[in-house]
Design an enzyme around this catalytic site. Sequence first.
Site, PDB file in Angstrom:
ATOM      1  N   GLU A   1      67.545  -3.074  -5.061  1.00 56.84           N
ATOM      2  CA  GLU A   1      67.605  -4.306  -5.868  1.00 56.84           C
ATOM      3  C   GLU A   1      66.149  -4.778  -5.819  1.00 56.84           C
ATOM      4  O   GLU A   1      65.466  -4.683  -4.334  1.00 56.84           O
ATOM      5  CB  GLU A   1      68.584  -5.387  -5.260  1.00 56.84           C
ATOM      6  CG  GLU A   1      69.903  -5.225  -5.911  1.00 56.84           C
ATOM      7  CD  GLU A   1      70.211  -5.148  -7.161  1.00 56.84           C
ATOM      8  OE1 GLU A   1      69.309  -5.502  -7.849  1.00 56.84           O
ATOM      9  OE2 GLU A   1      71.381  -4.559  -7.657  1.00 56.84           O
ATOM     10  N   CYS A   2      65.754  -5.532  -6.631  1.00 58.34           N
ATOM     11  CA  CYS A   2      64.006  -6.011  -6.309  1.00 58.34           C
ATOM     12  C   CYS A   2      64.068  -7.460  -5.762  1.00 58.34           C
ATOM     13  O   CYS A   2      62.935  -7.781  -5.394  1.00 58.34           O
ATOM     14  CB  CYS A   2      63.653  -6.262  -7.820  1.00 58.34           C
ATOM     15  SG  CYS A   2      64.658  -7.605  -9.034  1.00 58.34           S
ATOM     16  N   GLY A   3      65.403  -7.981  -5.648  1.00 61.04           N
ATOM     17  CA  GLY A   3      65.266  -9.137  -4.885  1.00 61.04           C
ATOM     18  C   GLY A   3      65.846 -10.410  -5.361  1.00 61.04           C
ATOM     19  O   GLY A   3      66.544 -11.095  -4.722  1.00 61.04           O
TER      20      GLY A   3
END
Length: 309
Positions: free
Chosen positions: A271-273
């Site tokens: 996940e990118c955040g």
Amino acid sequence: MADDSRTETSSQLSSPGDHGSVDSGFVSPSTSTVSLPRISLTQPHLKHLNKQLESLHPMDILRFCKIFFPNLYQSTAFGLTGLVTVDMLSKLDAESTNPQPIDLIFLDTLYHFNETYELVERVRERYNVKVHVFKPADVATVEEFEKLYGEKLYEMSSELYDWVAKVEPLQRAYAELKVAAVLTGRRRSQGGQRGDIAVIELDDERGVIKINPLANWTFAQVKGYIDEHKVPYNALLDRGYKSVGDWHSTVPVGEGEDERAGRWKGQDKTECGIHNKQSRYAKWLQQQAALKQQAQVQQVQQVQEVQAA
């Protein structure tokens, strides 16, 4: 990306003047700034809604959400699932005597592929949809970003990059636009942390409702809809990409690999955040502050030893 009357760009700092600090924008783990959600749902009610929505077609889920949720937006990186949602929403508006378009939120990390920026313009023009563009605070170009944070921050400090380029801009978007509920493009078939997502989720840390209207669709269903309805999509998908993010962390997907296997390939990351817990970044900040304090103590000790010699 060019801005016009249908595109809104924001680059306001949540803490003006603090951009020189690594921990700018983070909230102390001991400080609570989370407001109550603008929409209150008890867990039994949330469970009931998800049970009812689970078997519905995404169009029906979207039809329900447009009625039920105020201050509803769509957050999208213009991936296939998000594009299907945009197209479905446009069809709902077309069938209504009182259309109420859902605005889009696009996080411009400054490191998207050129093909992605071109797609944003094509979608905006075709659907006449308003796109709110949020960039990293206080910068407008890659050059400005790298002058402030150094080159290849995404390699030097992945957590800091996620915060600066994605998490903080999204939280700023939520605050400035007064977002109460947001449509996402997450699906269970994408695997990883998304394998068991519900249609409706409460992000209690950020105080918003997250809605995954295509949660139970497969990649084949999404691509089939794109082809059938001639929805514009990223040209990179015809070159082996199935999930497109920043150019520095996206590669084509190999035969038999998962849909998101090309994202952060070789890294322990899925996940990118923006879908991670906010407390994760608070914990990271606490660790960085401890390391900084330790380094300062060691520096003082070294000075004292030199003076005593």
